[in-house]
Design a protein around this motif. Structure first.
Motif, PDB file in Angstrom:
ATOM      1  N   SER A  56      35.815  31.509  35.966  1.00  0.00           N
ATOM      2  CA  SER A  56      36.277  30.357  36.740  1.00  0.00           C
ATOM      3  C   SER A  56      37.094  30.761  37.964  1.00  0.00           C
ATOM      4  O   SER A  56      37.187  29.998  38.923  1.00  0.00           O
ATOM      5  N   GLY A  57      37.674  31.942  37.963  1.00  0.00           N
ATOM      6  CA  GLY A  57      38.466  32.400  39.100  1.00  0.00           C
ATOM      7  C   GLY A  57      37.653  33.082  40.175  1.00  0.00           C
ATOM      8  O   GLY A  57      38.194  33.498  41.204  1.00  0.00           O
ATOM      9  N   MET A  58      36.347  33.181  39.981  1.00  0.00           N
ATOM     10  CA  MET A  58      35.498  33.877  40.945  1.00  0.00           C
ATOM     11  C   MET A  58      34.933  32.903  41.970  1.00  0.00           C
ATOM     12  O   MET A  58      34.393  31.859  41.617  1.00  0.00           O
ATOM     13  N   SER A  59      35.053  33.270  43.242  1.00  0.00           N
ATOM     14  CA  SER A  59      34.502  32.418  44.299  1.00  0.00           C
ATOM     15  C   SER A  59      33.051  32.782  44.605  1.00  0.00           C
ATOM     16  O   SER A  59      32.332  32.001  45.212  1.00  0.00           O
ATOM     17  N   GLY A  60      32.626  33.944  44.175  1.00  0.00           N
ATOM     18  CA  GLY A  60      31.252  34.374  44.387  1.00  0.00           C
ATOM     19  C   GLY A  60      30.910  35.545  43.487  1.00  0.00           C
ATOM     20  O   GLY A  60      31.781  36.316  43.104  1.00  0.00           O
ATOM     21  N   LEU A  61      29.646  35.644  43.120  1.00  0.00           N
ATOM     22  CA  LEU A  61      29.147  36.754  42.319  1.00  0.00           C
ATOM     23  C   LEU A  61      27.805  37.177  42.900  1.00  0.00           C
ATOM     24  O   LEU A  61      27.000  36.330  43.269  1.00  0.00           O
ATOM     25  N   ASP A  62      27.560  38.473  42.938  1.00  0.00           N
ATOM     26  CA  ASP A  62      26.263  38.928  43.429  1.00  0.00           C
ATOM     27  C   ASP A  62      25.435  39.494  42.279  1.00  0.00           C
ATOM     28  O   ASP A  62      25.868  39.545  41.136  1.00  0.00           O
ATOM     29  N   THR A  63      24.222  39.903  42.595  1.00  0.00           N
ATOM     30  CA  THR A  63      23.300  40.405  41.589  1.00  0.00           C
ATOM     31  C   THR A  63      23.855  41.612  40.855  1.00  0.00           C
ATOM     32  O   THR A  63      23.714  41.724  39.635  1.00  0.00           O
ATOM     33  N   ASP A  64      24.480  42.528  41.573  1.00  0.00           N
ATOM     34  CA  ASP A  64      25.009  43.738  40.941  1.00  0.00           C
ATOM     35  C   ASP A  64      26.105  43.412  39.935  1.00  0.00           C
ATOM     36  O   ASP A  64      26.145  43.989  38.848  1.00  0.00           O
ATOM     37  N   VAL A  65      26.991  42.500  40.286  1.00  0.00           N
ATOM     38  CA  VAL A  65      28.080  42.113  39.376  1.00  0.00           C
ATOM     39  C   VAL A  65      27.503  41.460  38.127  1.00  0.00           C
ATOM     40  O   VAL A  65      27.874  41.797  37.001  1.00  0.00           O
ATOM     41  N   MET A  66      26.584  40.514  38.302  1.00  0.00           N
ATOM     42  CA  MET A  66      25.993  39.835  37.148  1.00  0.00           C
ATOM     43  C   MET A  66      25.201  40.809  36.288  1.00  0.00           C
ATOM     44  O   MET A  66      25.252  40.739  35.061  1.00  0.00           O
ATOM     45  N   ALA A  67      24.475  41.732  36.908  1.00  0.00           N
ATOM     46  CA  ALA A  67      23.722  42.725  36.139  1.00  0.00           C
ATOM     47  C   ALA A  67      24.671  43.598  35.321  1.00  0.00           C
ATOM     48  O   ALA A  67      24.399  43.914  34.159  1.00  0.00           O
ATOM     49  N   HIS A  68      25.807  43.969  35.913  1.00  0.00           N
ATOM     50  CA  HIS A  68      26.797  44.774  35.196  1.00  0.00           C
ATOM     51  C   HIS A  68      27.380  43.989  34.020  1.00  0.00           C
ATOM     52  O   HIS A  68      27.498  44.522  32.910  1.00  0.00           O
ATOM     53  N   LEU A  69      27.706  42.729  34.251  1.00  0.00           N
ATOM     54  CA  LEU A  69      28.260  41.903  33.176  1.00  0.00           C
ATOM     55  C   LEU A  69      27.233  41.665  32.071  1.00  0.00           C
ATOM     56  O   LEU A  69      27.578  41.692  30.881  1.00  0.00           O
ATOM     57  N   GLN A  70      25.983  41.462  32.449  1.00  0.00           N
ATOM     58  CA  GLN A  70      24.935  41.285  31.442  1.00  0.00           C
ATOM     59  C   GLN A  70      24.738  42.562  30.631  1.00  0.00           C
ATOM     60  O   GLN A  70      24.543  42.503  29.418  1.00  0.00           O
ATOM     61  N   ALA A  71      24.801  43.715  31.287  1.00  0.00           N
ATOM     62  CA  ALA A  71      24.686  44.989  30.567  1.00  0.00           C
ATOM     63  C   ALA A  71      25.854  45.174  29.608  1.00  0.00           C
ATOM     64  O   ALA A  71      25.685  45.654  28.479  1.00  0.00           O
ATOM     65  N   THR A  72      27.043  44.761  30.028  1.00  0.00           N
ATOM     66  CA  THR A  72      28.216  44.845  29.158  1.00  0.00           C
ATOM     67  C   THR A  72      28.031  43.957  27.936  1.00  0.00           C
ATOM     68  O   THR A  72      28.316  44.376  26.811  1.00  0.00           O
ATOM     69  N   THR A  73      27.532  42.731  28.131  1.00  0.00           N
ATOM     70  CA  THR A  73      27.321  41.837  26.989  1.00  0.00           C
ATOM     71  C   THR A  73      26.243  42.386  26.052  1.00  0.00           C
ATOM     72  O   THR A  73      26.334  42.206  24.839  1.00  0.00           O
TER      73      THR A  73
END
Length: 127
Positions: A56-73
């Protein structure tokens, strides 16, 4: 509280056996890697029902960030712990929906409270 607040770390709190990571800093690769290490370590050292990634504190997310978070999950899932993304803003959702990432396995809730409810034991309230 698992981590202290500073500009290079993401706060991770343990709330009734659920780890809640609140992303409030710029998601630099080093910060995301530290978050991954912190979460994996915390999960291996204590009983954890799940992990909530509060975006909720993020104003923007890019593909690399989401890919990293998905890999972490995915790594957390291999350790037997489910994860939920919470607090995605409408603009971020619209931007991310056009990216070529697999969204089918992504668990999301509108806010942290609803995400925590996913991990509540039958008959228990995490509120």
């Amino acid at each position: 509280m698992i981590q202290q607040s500073d500009n290079s770390r993401i706060n991770v709190a343990l709330v009734r056996s659920v780890l809640v990571a609140s992303l409030q800093v710029e998601p630099l690769p080093t910060v995301l890697q530290q978050l991954r290490e912190d979460l994996l370590r915390a999960v291996s050292q204590q009983h954890t029902r799940g992990v909530v990634l509060d975006l909720s504190g993020m104003s923007g997310l890019d593909t690399d960030v989401m890919a990293h978070l998905q890999a972490t999950t995915a790594m957390l899932k291999l350790m037997g712990v489910n994860s939920v993304f919470a607090g995605l803003r409408p603009g971020i959702v619209a931007a991310l929906s056009v990216l070529s990432l697999d969204w089918t396995a992504l668990a999301c809730e509108i806010d942290v409270d609803r995400a925590l409810l996913r991990f509540a034991a039958v008959g228990e309230s995490l509120a």
